[in-house]
Design a protein around this motif. Structure first.
Motif, mmCIF file in Angstrom:
data_model
loop_
_atom_site.group_PDB
_atom_site.id
_atom_site.type_symbol
_atom_site.label_atom_id
_atom_site.label_comp_id
_atom_site.label_asym_id
_atom_site.label_seq_id
_atom_site.Cartn_x
_atom_site.Cartn_y
_atom_site.Cartn_z
ATOM 1 N N GLU A 3 0.828 -1.204 0.000
ATOM 2 C CA GLU A 3 0.000 0.000 0.000
ATOM 3 C C GLU A 3 0.863 1.256 0.000
ATOM 4 N N LEU A 4 0.320 2.301 -0.600
ATOM 5 C CA LEU A 4 1.029 3.572 -0.681
ATOM 6 C C LEU A 4 1.204 4.164 0.707
ATOM 7 N N GLN A 5 2.408 4.531 1.026
ATOM 8 C CA GLN A 5 2.711 5.173 2.297
ATOM 9 C C GLN A 5 2.855 6.663 2.058
ATOM 10 N N THR A 6 2.508 7.458 3.032
ATOM 11 C CA THR A 6 2.657 8.898 2.902
ATOM 12 C C THR A 6 3.698 9.390 3.893
ATOM 13 N N GLY A 7 4.230 10.585 3.621
ATOM 14 C CA GLY A 7 5.212 11.177 4.524
ATOM 15 C C GLY A 7 6.611 10.687 4.236
ATOM 16 N N SER A 8 7.552 11.377 4.831
ATOM 17 C CA SER A 8 8.958 11.010 4.656
ATOM 18 C C SER A 8 9.278 9.747 5.455
ATOM 19 N N ILE A 9 10.425 9.179 5.175
ATOM 20 C CA ILE A 9 10.874 8.010 5.936
ATOM 21 C C ILE A 9 11.001 8.388 7.418
ATOM 22 N N ALA A 10 11.514 9.581 7.701
ATOM 23 C CA ALA A 10 11.652 10.029 9.094
ATOM 24 C C ALA A 10 10.285 10.115 9.773
ATOM 25 N N THR A 11 9.277 10.595 9.055
ATOM 26 C CA THR A 11 7.919 10.675 9.604
ATOM 27 C C THR A 11 7.380 9.275 9.873
ATOM 28 N N ARG A 12 7.614 8.372 8.941
ATOM 29 C CA ARG A 12 7.158 6.979 9.124
ATOM 30 C C ARG A 12 7.867 6.326 10.311
ATOM 31 N N GLU A 13 9.149 6.640 10.480
ATOM 32 C CA GLU A 13 9.882 6.129 11.644
ATOM 33 C C GLU A 13 9.203 6.568 12.926
ATOM 34 N N GLU A 14 8.860 7.845 13.001
ATOM 35 C CA GLU A 14 8.207 8.373 14.208
ATOM 36 C C GLU A 14 6.860 7.686 14.448
ATOM 37 N N GLU A 15 6.113 7.438 13.373
ATOM 38 C CA GLU A 15 4.824 6.750 13.506
ATOM 39 C C GLU A 15 5.015 5.325 14.022
ATOM 40 N N LEU A 16 6.005 4.629 13.477
ATOM 41 C CA LEU A 16 6.286 3.265 13.945
ATOM 42 C C LEU A 16 6.737 3.257 15.400
ATOM 43 N N LEU A 17 7.586 4.212 15.762
ATOM 44 C CA LEU A 17 8.025 4.316 17.160
ATOM 45 C C LEU A 17 6.832 4.523 18.080
ATOM 46 N N ALA A 18 5.930 5.405 17.698
ATOM 47 C CA ALA A 18 4.733 5.661 18.503
ATOM 48 C C ALA A 18 3.890 4.391 18.630
ATOM 49 N N ASP A 19 3.775 3.638 17.540
ATOM 50 C CA ASP A 19 3.019 2.375 17.578
ATOM 51 C C ASP A 19 3.628 1.402 18.592
ATOM 52 N N PHE A 20 4.953 1.288 18.582
ATOM 53 C CA PHE A 20 5.627 0.332 19.463
ATOM 54 C C PHE A 20 5.687 0.826 20.910
ATOM 55 N N GLU A 21 5.737 2.125 21.122
ATOM 56 C CA GLU A 21 5.853 2.655 22.480
ATOM 57 C C GLU A 21 4.613 2.406 23.327
ATOM 58 N N VAL A 22 3.535 2.031 22.693
ATOM 59 C CA VAL A 22 2.304 1.682 23.409
ATOM 60 C C VAL A 22 2.539 0.447 24.287
ATOM 61 N N PHE A 23 3.463 -0.398 23.867
ATOM 62 C CA PHE A 23 3.708 -1.672 24.554
ATOM 63 C C PHE A 23 4.851 -1.536 25.543
ATOM 64 N N ASP A 24 4.583 -1.979 26.785
ATOM 65 C CA ASP A 24 5.574 -1.851 27.858
ATOM 66 C C ASP A 24 6.650 -2.923 27.825
ATOM 67 N N ASP A 25 6.288 -4.125 27.398
ATOM 68 C CA ASP A 25 7.301 -5.191 27.431
ATOM 69 C C ASP A 25 7.526 -5.780 26.047
ATOM 70 N N TRP A 26 8.629 -6.529 25.958
ATOM 71 C CA TRP A 26 9.028 -7.044 24.658
ATOM 72 C C TRP A 26 8.132 -8.161 24.157
ATOM 73 N N ALA A 27 7.481 -8.876 25.013
ATOM 74 C CA ALA A 27 6.546 -9.913 24.552
ATOM 75 C C ALA A 27 5.422 -9.257 23.752
ATOM 76 N N ASP A 28 4.915 -8.123 24.248
ATOM 77 C CA ASP A 28 3.863 -7.404 23.530
ATOM 78 C C ASP A 28 4.397 -6.802 22.225
ATOM 79 N N ARG A 29 5.617 -6.328 22.241
ATOM 80 C CA ARG A 29 6.211 -5.769 21.014
ATOM 81 C C ARG A 29 6.398 -6.858 19.961
#
Length: 141
Positions: A3-29
């Protein structure tokens, strides 16, 4: 193609980081990483060739790039759930970017997500091989 992604790679990195930061432990990640892989469309059997295989991965990983409108789009697959999640993360990060954007990507996400500390040595090496192949395919496009 992915699927088409929008935004720069740096913006996508920040979005992915935000997605993963929701999880406190590595099992959830890891579970989230597997979910990312489950959302990756299956790669057509004719693309699962030796030429499209990422070398340096313990698991089988296939990666295909196509260029359209000056941007590069990736499709990928793997026979391992976690590895499929890793390649899905990279497809999400890079698909739809230009060759210059891909070549110049900082990729601080690897350290910032903690993958360097939490992936086995063979998976970390495989992840690096996936990134190298993405950059190589982008430079050839």
């Amino acid at each position: 193609m992915a699927e088409l992604q929008t935004g720069s790679i740096a913006t996508r990195e920040e979005e992915l980081l935000a997605d993963f930061e929701v999880f406190d432990d590595w099992a959830d990640r890891y579970r989230y990483l597997i979910e990312l892989g489950e959302g990756l469309p299956a790669l057509a059997p004719e693309h699962k060739t030796e030429a499209n295989k990422v070398q340096g991965c313990q698991s089988q990983v296939w990666l295909v790039a196509k260029k359209a409108d000056g941007r590069i789009y990736f499709d990928a697959d793997s026979d391992s759930a976690i590895t499929r999640g890793l390649i899905a993360l990279l497809v999400r990060l890079f698909s739809g970017a230009t060759a210059n954007e891909i070549g110049g990507a900082n990729l601080s996400i690897i350290e910032r997500l903690g993958f360097a500390k939490h992936l086995s040595m063979s998976r970390a090496n495989g992840f690096a091989s996936m990134i190298q192949m993405i950059k190589r395919l982008a430079s050839q496009s």
